[in-house]
Design a protein around this motif. Structure first.
Motif, mmCIF file in Angstrom:
data_model
loop_
_atom_site.group_PDB
_atom_site.id
_atom_site.type_symbol
_atom_site.label_atom_id
_atom_site.label_comp_id
_atom_site.label_asym_id
_atom_site.label_seq_id
_atom_site.Cartn_x
_atom_site.Cartn_y
_atom_site.Cartn_z
ATOM 1 N N VAL A 25 26.756 -1.254 38.025
ATOM 2 C CA VAL A 25 26.141 -2.687 38.641
ATOM 3 C C VAL A 25 26.515 -3.713 37.469
ATOM 4 C CG1 VAL A 25 24.605 -4.253 39.531
ATOM 5 C CG2 VAL A 25 24.996 -2.005 40.484
ATOM 6 N N THR A 84 29.066 -7.060 37.536
ATOM 7 C CA THR A 84 28.340 -8.586 37.895
ATOM 8 C C THR A 84 29.182 -9.580 37.507
ATOM 9 O OG1 THR A 84 26.405 -7.286 38.328
ATOM 10 C CG2 THR A 84 26.534 -9.869 37.808
ATOM 11 N N VAL A 131 31.065 -13.109 39.744
ATOM 12 C CA VAL A 131 30.385 -14.304 39.726
ATOM 13 C C VAL A 131 31.416 -15.338 39.075
ATOM 14 C CG1 VAL A 131 28.447 -15.814 38.375
ATOM 15 C CG2 VAL A 131 28.311 -13.319 38.949
#
Length: 46
Positions: A13, A17, A21
């Motif tokens: 994770v 990420t 984004v």
């Protein structure tokens, strides 16, 4: 064994990420000289 799997999931994770984004940000000055920021490009008359 569950702790090891949880650590791997947390690592995945954390690595994924930044890819989620990623966004394009536009910056321009309007006719009044105010600096504007947006995720959509400014109109042609700016």
């Amino acid at each position: 064994m569950k702790l090891k799997q949880l650590m791997y999931l947390g690592l995945m994770v954390a690595l994924a990420t930044p890819m989620l984004v990623d966004a394009q940000i536009y910056k321009w000055k309007d006719k009044n000289g105010v600096t504007r920021y947006s995720d959509t490009p400014p109109t042609d008359n700016v």
